[in-house]
Design a protein around this motif. Sequence first.
Motif: not given
Length: 255
Positions: A141-147, A238-243
């Motif tokens: 949910t609201d993750g962006n780790l794959s980027s 420059a962001t927080t990656y979530k997964g």
Amino acid sequence: MKKVVGSLLMTSTMLLGALAPIVANAADGENRSGTTDTTATFTANTTNPVDPVDPTDPTKPLNPGDGDNGANAGAGLSLIYAPSKLGFGSNQIDVINNQSYAADASSTVMMGTTNKVGLQVSDQRGTNAGWTLSVAAADGTDGNLSSLKGATLSLPAGTVTSTGATAGSGSTAGNGATGQAVDLDLGSQASTSAGATFTGATSGVVLTAADKNGAGITSDLLDPTAIKLNVVANTASATTYKGVLNWTLTSSADN
């Protein structure tokens, strides 16, 4: 003289006869032996959930606390413990060199007082059919780790122990379960701008027990300094990656 020697021999024979054991012989019709049939029945634990235990003393329950356990207690074959959080801290962007960042102690859940990242499998089926614990990475949910292009996550082969008389040592537990190192792909595509990339798989096996192995509770302790987030140079923003890491336990009998 001959009479004296004869008397001594006769006396010795009488004494030996007196000291010799008397062997009793069963009289006709008597019986001196018998047999007893003995049984012991055990049933699989399929109803009572098994809680995590302290990997350093399996006789003691482990209280992971609210939010520390990313799994749930269960009966039969169950994943009863997984870390709820795995973090790699805050790091400056490197546009020149590939970097590997170790798990950060302040944002990673350790198992009990071990200072290790822990996993725990309970097998109380009574079949010893074997099992496999695998892991895969996803955005969640609201993750962006794959980027985070080209990034991989490295998990070492942990120190594996089990309940029972023989705990085991190294990557093999006393019950035969073994730990394995895994490299997981996180980024959706590899970056070629830096001229080098990390490679991994979409999922991997971290803990496994072959047929006739893996009974009881198996603990796998991973050194957090060997858990690495591998980032290709000049790919991080420059962001927080979530997964999330999805742990899946399967029975060998299902395959």
